[in-house]
Write a protein that holds these residues in place. Structure first.
Motif, PDB file in Angstrom:
ATOM      1  N   TYR A  93     -54.942 -44.462  78.409  1.00  0.00           N
ATOM      2  CA  TYR A  93     -53.733 -44.978  77.784  1.00  0.00           C
ATOM      3  C   TYR A  93     -53.315 -44.091  76.618  1.00  0.00           C
ATOM      4  N   ASP A 177     -47.229 -51.063  81.063  1.00  0.00           N
ATOM      5  CA  ASP A 177     -47.033 -50.097  79.985  1.00  0.00           C
ATOM      6  C   ASP A 177     -47.344 -48.664  80.411  1.00  0.00           C
ATOM      7  N   TYR A 414     -56.080 -53.011  72.475  1.00  0.00           N
ATOM      8  CA  TYR A 414     -55.130 -52.440  73.429  1.00  0.00           C
ATOM      9  C   TYR A 414     -55.768 -51.287  74.190  1.00  0.00           C
TER      10      TYR A 414
END
Length: 431
Positions: A93, A177, A414
Motif C-alpha cells: 500500500y 483504495d 491502515y
C-alpha cells in the motif's frame, strides 16, 4: 503467552465464484448502507451476504447468512483446505505517495484473559450483541481480529519469508483504495512449529476487532455453559486472527481528523481566545505551512481551520502539567495522548462537547486524510476542522499495558484487513 494454531481454512473457489476482487470486503464495521449496496451488486457470492446479510423471506439476517454459508459450502463455492496451515498475509500500500509492505500471518489464536491479550478501546453492547447473534447462527469466523505482537529481531517475519519464498500467492486482490492483498498457505510443519514456539512468549495487543474478540470470549463462555466441547483447533475456544509485528516497518497508523458541526453560536474569535489560555497559537496563510509545522513538531500540536476564516492555525499545548487540572489520577501515558488533550480540553472544556455528544456523534464527524478534511470543510457542511498527528504504535502498547482505554477513533491501522480471503468454521461437539 500467545498460543497460535494452524487451521484448515475455507477459501473461495475462484472457478465457481469468479473474480475474487468482487468477493472480498472491508471489515463489517466499515460498511455503511451505500457500501452494503455496492458489495451486494458486485457478486452473488460477495461475503457481505455473510457478515452483513439482509433479511430474506421469513429469515432474519443472521439466518440468511447461515443459509448462504451452508449453500456455498455445499455447492463448492467455499472449499475447505485439506491440511492445516498458517496463511501468510502481505499488504502492499501507499501513504502520501510512499510505498509500504505490511507482513503478517493468519491463524487461530487461543482466547485468553487480559493477562494474555490487551485492549486499548472500550466495547459497546450493540455491536457485541450483533456479532454474537451472527456467530450463533453461522458457527463461523469471517472477519479477522487484528493482533499485534512485539518481535524486534523479526524472527517470525523471517520464517514467513522462508515459507513464501519463490512461490506465487494463492490469492491476490486489490481493495477500493488500490492496495494489494496477497495470501499464501504455509503447511511446512517445521515452519509452523517454529512460528508457534516463537509466539509463545508474546503478549498480544488488539489493534482492530475489540468487539469481535469480546464476542468470541462471550460465545466461548456460552458454549461451555451449555456443556458443548471444542473438538480441535477450529473449535469455539480459538478465534480467527491476523498477527502483525509491532516492529514491522510496514505498520502504519493514520490520523483521524475531527470535523465540527451543529454548534450554536460558534465563533472563531471566542474559541481562539479560550484556547490561548493553554495553547501557543500561530497563524498561517497557507495550509502547506501548517502541515509543515505539524509534520516537524513532536510536541502536542493540532491544526485548526474554521470555515468562515481564511487563516490556518496551529495550537501547541503550552505546559503538559495543564492536564492535571482535568485528569488527575490517570496515567501519564493516557494524559499525554493527543486525542485525550483534544477531547478533554479543546472539545469538552472550550466547546462543551462532552463524552455523550461524542458517542452520539452529535457535533463531531471523523475523517481520514487532512486534505479530505479541509476539502469537506470548504464544501460548507462543517463549521471547523481539527487536524491531528497520528497516534504512535508505542502509545497503543503503553495504554493497553496500563489497562486503560483510548478515546474513540484514536487509531486507524491502515490498510484494513480484508474479509473473505479465508474463513474458519467451528467444529463443535454438542452431545
Amino acid at each position: 503467552m500467545a498460543r497460535v494454531y494452524p487451521f484448515k481454512g475455507y477459501c473461495y473457489n475462484e472457478e465457481k465464484v469468479g473474480d475474487l476482487n468482487k468477493i472480498v470486503t472491508q471489515p463489517y464495521d466499515k460498511i455503511d448502507q451505500n457500501k452494503q449496496d455496492y458489495y451486494y451488486q458486485e457478486s452473488d457470492y460477495n461475503i457481505v451476504r455473510l457478515i452483513l446479510a439482509r433479511e430474506e423471506g421469513e429469515q432474519d439476517r443472521y439466518q440468511t447468512a447461515a443459509s448462504y454459508l451452508n449453500k456455498w459450502v455445499k455447492e463448492d463455492a467455499l472449499v475447505q483446505d485439506k491440511e492445516p496451515g498458517f496463511y501468510a498475509y502481505w499488504q502492499e500500500y501507499k501513504v502520501e505517495g510512499k510505498k509500504y509492505i505490511r507482513k503478517g500471518f493468519v491463524g487461530l489464536g487461543k482466547l485468553e484473559g487480559e493477562e494474555g491479550v490487551k485492549a486499548h478501546e472500550n466495547t459497546l453492547e450493540g455491536p457485541k450483541a450483533d456479532r454474537l447473534n451472527l456467530i450463533r447462527a453461522t458457527e463461523a469466523n469471517f472477519g479477522h481480529i487484528f493482533m499485534l505482537y512485539s518481535d524486534p529481531k523479526k524472527i517470525i517475519l523471517e520464517l514467513l519469508d522462508k515459507g513464501v519464498a519463490e512461490r506465487s500467492p494463492a490469492i491476490k486482490v486489490n481493495d477500493e483504495d488500490g492496495n494489494t492483498h496477497l495470501l499464501w498457505k504455509i503447511t511446512d510443519q517445521v515452519i509452523i512449529k517454529n512460528i508457534q514456539e516463537a509466539m509463545m512468549d508474546k503478549t498480544l495487543y488488539i489493534a482492530d476487532g475489540h468487539h469481535r474478540y469480546q464476542t468470541a470470549v462471550n460465545y466461548r463462555n456460552e458454549c461451555y455453559a451449555k456443556g458443548w466441547q471444542s473438538t480441535d483447533n477450529e473449535g469455539f475456544n480459538h478465534r480467527l486472527m491476523t498477527f502483525i509485528n509491532i516492529d514491522d516497518p510496514g505498520l502504519n497508523i493514520l490520523a483521524t481528523h475531527r470535523m465540527l458541526y451543529g454548534l450554536s453560536n460558534f465563533k472563531i474569535e471566542d474559541f481562539i481566545e479560550k484556547a490561548r489560555k493553554d495553547f501557543i497559537i500561530q497563524e498561517y496563510d497557507h495550509k502547506d505551512d501548517l502541515f509543515a509545522v505539524l509534520d516537524d513538531n513532536e510536541e502536542h500540536i493540532f491544526g485548526f481551520k474554521a470555515r468562515k476564516d481564511q487563516r490556518y492555525y496551529s495550537l501547541r499545548l503550552e505546559d503538559n502539567t495543564i492536564m492535571e487540572r482535568f485528569l488527575a489520577g490517570r496515567s501519564a501515558y493516557w494524559k499525554n495522548l493527543d486525542v485525550v488533550i483534544l477531547h478533554k480540553i479543546i472539545l469538552e472544556q472550550y466547546l462543551g462537547i462532552d463524552e455523550q455528544a461524542l458517542a452520539a456523534k452529535s457535533n463531531i464527524d471523523y475523517v481520514r486524510y487532512r486534505e479530505t478534511a479541509l476539502n469537506k470543510l470548504a464544501e460548507g457542511n462543517y463549521q471547523a476542522a481539527f487536524i491531528l498527528n497520528p497516534t504512535k504504535v508505542a502509545e497503543v502498547k503503553n495504554i493497553a499495558d496500563e489497562n486503560e482505554r483510548m478515546p474513540q477513533k484514536s487509531t486507524d491501522f491502515y490498510p484494513k484487513l480484508l474479509t473473505g480471503l479465508v474463513i474458519n468454521r467451528l467444529n463443535i461437539k454438542k452431545d
